[in-house]
Design an enzyme around this catalytic site. Structure first.
Site, PDB file in Angstrom:
ATOM      1  CD  GLU A 203      -5.603  -8.241   3.259  1.00  0.00           C
ATOM      2  OE1 GLU A 203      -5.436  -7.742   2.129  1.00  0.00           O
ATOM      3  OE2 GLU A 203      -6.256  -7.673   4.153  1.00  0.00           O
TER       4      GLU A 203
ATOM      5  NE  ARG B 184     -10.625 -10.024  -2.417  1.00  0.00           N
ATOM      6  CZ  ARG B 184     -10.941  -9.093  -3.293  1.00  0.00           C
ATOM      7  NH1 ARG B 184     -11.166  -9.411  -4.551  1.00  0.00           N
ATOM      8  NH2 ARG B 184     -11.054  -7.834  -2.916  1.00  0.00           N
TER       9      ARG B 184
ATOM     10  CE  LYS C 194      -3.919  -1.917   2.579  1.00  0.00           C
ATOM     11  NZ  LYS C 194      -4.931  -1.804   1.516  1.00  0.00           N
TER      12      LYS C 194
HETATM   13  N1  BES Z   1      -8.091  -3.867   4.171  1.00  0.00           N
HETATM   14  C1  BES Z   1      -8.241  -3.438   2.836  1.00  0.00           C
HETATM   15  C2  BES Z   1      -9.560  -2.694   2.594  1.00  0.00           C
HETATM   16  C3  BES Z   1      -9.743  -1.394   3.306  1.00  0.00           C
HETATM   17  C4  BES Z   1      -9.494  -0.198   2.643  1.00  0.00           C
HETATM   18  C5  BES Z   1     -10.224  -1.345   4.588  1.00  0.00           C
HETATM   19  C6  BES Z   1      -9.682   0.998   3.285  1.00  0.00           C
HETATM   20  C7  BES Z   1     -10.418  -0.141   5.233  1.00  0.00           C
HETATM   21  C8  BES Z   1     -10.146   1.036   4.581  1.00  0.00           C
HETATM   22  C9  BES Z   1      -8.210  -4.635   1.897  1.00  0.00           C
HETATM   23  O1  BES Z   1      -7.446  -5.709   2.310  1.00  0.00           O
HETATM   24  C10 BES Z   1      -7.652  -4.174   0.601  1.00  0.00           C
HETATM   25  O2  BES Z   1      -6.506  -3.849   0.572  1.00  0.00           O
HETATM   26  N2  BES Z   1      -8.479  -4.142  -0.427  1.00  0.00           N
HETATM   27  C11 BES Z   1      -8.075  -3.771  -1.720  1.00  0.00           C
HETATM   28  C12 BES Z   1      -8.539  -4.862  -2.647  1.00  0.00           C
HETATM   29  C13 BES Z   1      -7.901  -4.858  -3.998  1.00  0.00           C
HETATM   30  C14 BES Z   1      -6.426  -5.043  -3.919  1.00  0.00           C
HETATM   31  C15 BES Z   1      -8.533  -5.939  -4.846  1.00  0.00           C
HETATM   32  C16 BES Z   1      -8.714  -2.443  -2.060  1.00  0.00           C
HETATM   33  O3  BES Z   1      -9.871  -2.227  -1.705  1.00  0.00           O
HETATM   34  O4  BES Z   1      -8.064  -1.607  -2.659  1.00  0.00           O
HETATM   35 ZN    ZN Z   2      -7.146  -5.912   4.313  1.00  0.00          ZN
HETATM   36 MN    MN Z   3      -5.445  -5.562   1.701  1.00  0.00          MN
END
Ligand code: BES
Ligand code: ZN
Ligand code: MN
Length: 497
Positions: free
Chosen positions: A349, A351, A277
């Site tokens: 991760e 899912r 990230k």
């Molecule tokens: N934990 C994150 C989702 C999230 C984003 C929670 C903002 C709280 C606030 C999740 O694991 C994630 O990184 N999701 C990605 C999915 C993508 C890589 C398919 C996302 O939403 O960008």
């Molecule tokens: Zn996450």
């Molecule tokens: Mn994630």
């Protein structure tokens, strides 16, 4: 803390007494009218001048200067009588308790019957009152060496009502349980990742299990390897912290049947893995175990309320880190179900770990499944931060959850999963599934992927990425973790049929 009593003005001596006010003249006739005449009409003057108002959200503090009796009257406005709902009452009470917290009131009383209508009865008002007290006065303790304010709590709250005292006490208890369990979840979510590892989360769950006499099991890494939980293990691969699969079992029926499976995403910190990230998005990823916290909060409430239901809670817990051993994009992993997954994005991760947890729940008797997860940024784009995204494969189950959410005021909104969506998550050329088939319909892809593991078992997926935390202080809690879905899951389990 709560004492329930019938009204008798002779004994009423308090630091503070709250009286509810509706718009319109008739609300002045009761208790407010009584104090008005004792104070020689001063209160109606103040009302005329606007110091006391029945507008929703207005709270007037009146120092009575009476030699004995009530020192301060708090007039709490809640607008038009016909517009009062349980939800609005909770908010009004929340504001009242925040006012008392600011004024450091530790002893107070409330004329409960001035807060009721034909649609909100004294028992609902009592539930709202107790719940609002715990939610509104919640504070995360934090780690400062010197605290600016000492912890606040009311020591005594006298609830005056003509209704049956035993019933009101029972409603106050239920409201307290809902409020306290939500606060427990908030504290878990607010706790930083270094201080809440998968092992810490497991320890917490074991304590809960012991307190409420749940059967429990904590699956260790070796056990996961033996069973073949390749998806949970893959996410954990880059971590120094061992993964845990937390399993709690509450049996409220004679037989282990009609089991409700509650599955919560327990990522204690999400760096994104090799699909790292960017720095700003990584902030607050300690909250990525919000689903686990919601499930544990609900289990606490269930342990207190002991409904006639069977509940299996399953929480896959790990952080998502990088190291020479971490999983990578292009890796193909085999889940507990046997389904193979091509990893296209290590940041998808949640899912993956939920896939194994859902399969495990099914293997251990769950006939209905609700998963709760801070799963996608996409759901925030779609629904904002006040609505939880829901996806399902079963209308009837979804309806029951929706009803529970309408009772608790925790908004959920449905997103569709179509055959085309299922095709997309099955689009890998070399494996059964693809964990990240592209940006379009992000939140739906997450849901559809998890649905591949629920298969025919009735299932609802709740994406709380937007609702698990809030940036603003509100009447029912400060900025930070909200504890969202603790109350809805509890209400759902209590009423499930
Ligand atoms: N934990 C994150 C989702 C999230 C984003 C929670 C903002 C709280 C606030 C999740 O694991 C994630 O990184 N999701 C990605 C999915 C993508 C890589 C398919 C996302 O939403 O960008
Ligand atoms: Zn996450
Ligand atoms: Mn994630």
């Amino acid at each position: 803390m709560f004492t329930v009593k019938p009204w008798s003005s002779a004994e009423v001596v308090h630091e503070a007494l709250a009286i509810g006010l509706f718009e319109g003249k008739d609300s002045w006739s009761g208790l407010a009218g009584e104090y008005d005449s004792r104070l020689g009409g001063q209160l109606s003057n103040l009302r005329k001048e606007g110091d006391i108002s029945a507008k929703r959200g207005r709270i007037a503090t009146i120092h009575t200067m009476l030699p004995t009796g009530v020192k301060r009257l708090y007039f709490v406005g809640f607008g038009k009588k016909e517009e009062l709902t349980f939800e609005r009452l909770r908010e009004v009470f929340g504001k009242l308790f925040r006012t008392w917290k600011q004024a450091k009131r530790t002893e107070a009383a409330i004329a409960l019957d001035t807060f009721t209508t034909e649609t909100v009865d004294p028992n609902e008002a009592a539930h709202a009152l107790a719940e609002a007290y715990y939610l509104a006065t919640y504070e995360f303790p934090g780690y400062k060496q010197k605290k600016s304010e000492p912890d606040y709590a009311l020591e005594s709250l006298t609830v005056y009502t003509a209704a049956d005292a035993a019933e009101i006490e029972a409603s106050l208890f239920v409201g307290s349980v809902y409020g306290k369990a939500t606060n427990s979840a908030r504290t878990l979510v607010n706790t930083p990742g270094n201080l809440l590892t998968a092992s810490d989360l497991a320890d917490y769950a074991v304590e809960l299990a012991k307190r409420y006499d749940f059967d429990y099991e904590i699956l260790e890494k070796e056990e996961m390897e033996r069973l073949g939980m390749g998806a949970l293990l893959a996410v954990n691969q880059g971590s120094k912290q061992p993964p845990k699969l937390i399993v709690l079992k509450y049996q409220g029926k004679e037989q282990w049947e009609n089991v409700i499976g509650l599955v919560g995403k327990g990522v204690t910190f999400d760096t994104g893995g090799y699909c790292l990230k960017p720095r700003d998005s990584m902030i607050d990823m300690k909250t990525d175990m919000g689903g686990a916290a919601a499930v544990l909060g609900a289990m606490e409430a269930i342990g207190e309320l002991r409904p006639e239901q069977n509940v299996l809670a399953v929480i896959p817990a790990t952080d998502n880190m990088i190291s020479a051993e971490a999983f990578k994009p292009d890796d193909v992993i085999t889940s507990l179900s046997g389904k193979t997954i091509e990893v296209r994005n290590t940041d998808a991760e949640g899912r993956l770990i939920l896939a194994d947890a859902i399969t495990y729940a099914k293997q251990h008797g769950a006939r209905y499944l609700i998963d709760v997860a801070t799963l996608t940024g996409g759901v925030i784009v779609a629904l904002g931060t006040d609505k939880t995204g829901a996806m399902t494969n079963n209308e009837a189950l979804f309806e029951q959850l929706l009803e529970a959410s309408m009772e608790t005021g925790e908004f959920i909104w449905r997103l569709p999963i179509t055959e085309k969506d299922r095709e997309r998550v099955r689009s890998s050329k070399i494996a059964d599934l693809n964990n990240s088939p592209g940006r379009e319909g992000h939140a739906i892809m997450g849901g559809a992927f998890i649905g591949e593991f629920a298969e025919d078992t009735p299932w609802v997926h709740l994406d709380i990425a937007g609702t698990a935390t809030t940036k603003k202080d509100g009447d029912l809690g400060p900025a930070g973790a909200t504890g969202v879905m603790v109350r809805t899951l509890t209400a759902f389990v209590e009423r499930f049929e």
